[in-house]
Design a protein around this motif. Structure first.
Motif, PDB file in Angstrom:
ATOM      1  N   THR A 104       0.822  -1.243   0.159  1.00 55.23           N
ATOM      2  CA  THR A 104      -0.174   0.005  -0.031  1.00 55.23           C
ATOM      3  C   THR A 104       0.819   1.383   0.196  1.00 55.23           C
ATOM      4  O   THR A 104       0.421   2.206  -0.745  1.00 55.23           O
ATOM      5  CB  THR A 104      -1.026  -0.068   1.313  1.00 55.23           C
ATOM      6  N   THR A 115      -0.242   7.364  -6.756  1.00 57.06           N
ATOM      7  CA  THR A 115      -1.702   7.734  -6.199  1.00 57.06           C
ATOM      8  C   THR A 115      -1.758   9.211  -6.152  1.00 57.06           C
ATOM      9  O   THR A 115      -0.632   9.820  -5.412  1.00 57.06           O
ATOM     10  CB  THR A 115      -1.758   7.368  -5.134  1.00 57.06           C
ATOM     11  N   ALA A 175      -3.022  11.565   0.194  1.00 56.59           N
ATOM     12  CA  ALA A 175      -3.437  10.189   0.870  1.00 56.59           C
ATOM     13  C   ALA A 175      -3.898  10.327   2.364  1.00 56.59           C
ATOM     14  O   ALA A 175      -4.719   9.574   2.504  1.00 56.59           O
ATOM     15  CB  ALA A 175      -2.546   9.208   0.636  1.00 56.59           C
ATOM     16  N   TYR A 213      -5.509   3.098  -7.597  1.00 58.14           N
ATOM     17  CA  TYR A 213      -4.824   3.808  -6.482  1.00 58.14           C
ATOM     18  C   TYR A 213      -4.866   3.525  -5.135  1.00 58.14           C
ATOM     19  O   TYR A 213      -5.866   2.553  -4.707  1.00 58.14           O
ATOM     20  CB  TYR A 213      -5.359   5.260  -6.573  1.00 58.14           C
ATOM     21  N   LYS A 252      -5.554   2.779  -1.301  1.00 63.08           N
ATOM     22  CA  LYS A 252      -6.559   3.076  -0.083  1.00 63.08           C
ATOM     23  C   LYS A 252      -5.951   2.815   0.886  1.00 63.08           C
ATOM     24  O   LYS A 252      -5.482   1.465   1.303  1.00 63.08           O
ATOM     25  CB  LYS A 252      -7.689   2.388  -0.596  1.00 63.08           C
TER      26      LYS A 252
END
Length: 420
Positions: free
Chosen positions: A64, A71, A75, A402, A404
């Protein structure tokens, strides 16, 4: 000496590659787990520290975190919240240090622009006087490309690529329809005081005479008469005219063409839309049919067309921030240093926050054409390397995939709620 924890936060308007810097910080910190304990991230930027809303990054797996590199947006959440001066509100800074102390945080990595550089510097200075020294490193980020010392700012190259491609594609559309339809197309881009993003529109030009035909910079005073003449002459010669306008285009007295009369959280004037302002001017004065578009969030969120150079640099400054902190450095900003010579190359250097904070870097005069409506070869030579290369995110079912995050919050240790 026991190892300290690290705190990372994102500030201000996000970019297509700010998470690549987050990835660099977190991966580098994990590689030095013998010196850095937990990594915490502020939920919604610096507000996360003030409210003691800390995300436990250790709850996120390696895959991740790696996906953050491709991404867009912030975030962990960002915010537009400018801390006042120490003299005006010392309590806010003391609160930050209280939270850091409660969670054994010794490293502060603040990812943002000029205002966040100022906050980073003040936290470093005040923490020393409070007897709990914190190593504060500013990680540069801004689509506006207006931080000093660094050759360019992570986040800018991807916006520049998006604006160049969008200008090129829209110009082909207008050219194909101009015989019976639209004569003028205006693309409004970000850039309050510095015209770097607008300048990038010129990279759409593959040969002389290509669109955009007019670029409006904040650094060049807007002259209505000259502008309208240029529009009409271009339409007469080519059948159509493509304009890239910076939101900060302004008259000689400093008045913005599109001043909305309000200010944002940072005290900056809110701009009400230079594209429709110009379009109405063209319609009323020249009677030409027009279309306009606002790049707005699209330009800074377009990770699918990010510059590979930009991604690499964003990641590199994130890693460098951790390395510099572990070397004992403090109150500095890792920056991009362009190699000398005809071939483009770059490395990571450093700059003192005392000279970075609240300083804006404008477009040099030598990058703007003599008529004020375009860029010179020197400007092109500067900009072109920054949009090179593609770094596509993985796709599934036709759309990008992307990261998460779980964003698990750490239990609070301080009593009471802090309301900024």
């Amino acid at each position: 000496m026991s190892k300290k924890n690290a705190f990372y936060a994102q500030s201000g308007g996000v970019t297509a590659v700010i998470n690549a810097s987050a990835c660099g910080v977190i991966e580098a910190a994990r590689e030095h787990s013998d010196k850095i304990g937990h990594v915490y991230a502020g939920q919604n930027g610096i507000l996360g520290a003030l409210r003691e809303e800390l995300i436990d990054v250790n709850q996120e797996d390696a895959d991740t975190i790696a996906a953050l590199r491709h991404t867009p947006s912030g975030a962990f959440g960002s915010c537009r919240y400018k801390l006042k001066s120490l003299e005006e509100n010392r309590a806010e800074y003391e609160r930050l240090i209280e939270v850091f102390k409660a969670h054994d945080i010794g490293y502060f990595f603040y990812n943002g622009g000029g205002d966040s550089a100022d906050t980073c510097l003040k936290v470093s200075q005040l923490s020393e006087t409070m007897g709990y020294p914190i190593q504060a490193i500013h990680v540069p980020k801004t689509v506006d490309n207006d931080l000093p010392f660094t050759d360019n700012c992570p986040g800018f190259g991807s916006v520049a690529k998006y604006v160049a491609v969008s200008t090129m594609e829209a110009a082909l559309d207008v050219a194909s329809m101009c015989a019976t339809s639209t004569k003028v197309f205006i693309l409004e881009v970000m850039g309050r005081h510095a015209g770097w993003i607008a300048a990038a529109g010129a990279l759409a030009q593959q040969q002389e005479g290509d669109a955009p035909h007019i670029i409006l910079f904040p650094e060049v005073a807007f002259d209505k008469e000259q502008f309208l003449k240029k529009v009409q002459d271009t339409v007469d010669q080519k059948g159509y005219c493509v304009i890239v306008a910076s939101e900060g285009a302004q008259y000689a007295d400093g008045t913005f063409l599109a001043d909305a009369g309000t200010t944002d959280a940072f005290g900056h004037k809110q701009l009400g839309g230079v594209a429709p302002t110009l379009a109405n001017m063209i319609k009323s004065e020249l009677g030409l049919k027009y279309h306009w578009a606002l790049a707005d969030y699209l330009q800074r969120a377009a990770r699918h067309i990010a510059s590979a150079t930009d991604v690499a640099q964003a990641y590199a400054v994130g890693r460098a921030a951790v390395e510099m902190a572990l070397e004992g450095k403090n109150a500095i900003m890792p920056c991009i240093v362009r190699d000398q010579g005809p071939q483009y190359g770059w490395s990571v250097g450093e700059a003192p926050l005392s000279e970075v904070a609240n300083v804006e870097k404008m477009m040099p005069k030598e990058y703007i054409s003599e008529d004020g409506f375009g860029i010179t070869q020197a400007g092109r030579d500067y900009l072109l390397p920054l949009i090179q290369g593609e770094d596509y995110p993985p796709f599934k079912n036709g759309v990008p995939q992307y990261a998460k995050l779980k964003k698990v919050l750490v239990a609070k240790k301080l009593k009471g709620e802090f309301k900024p």
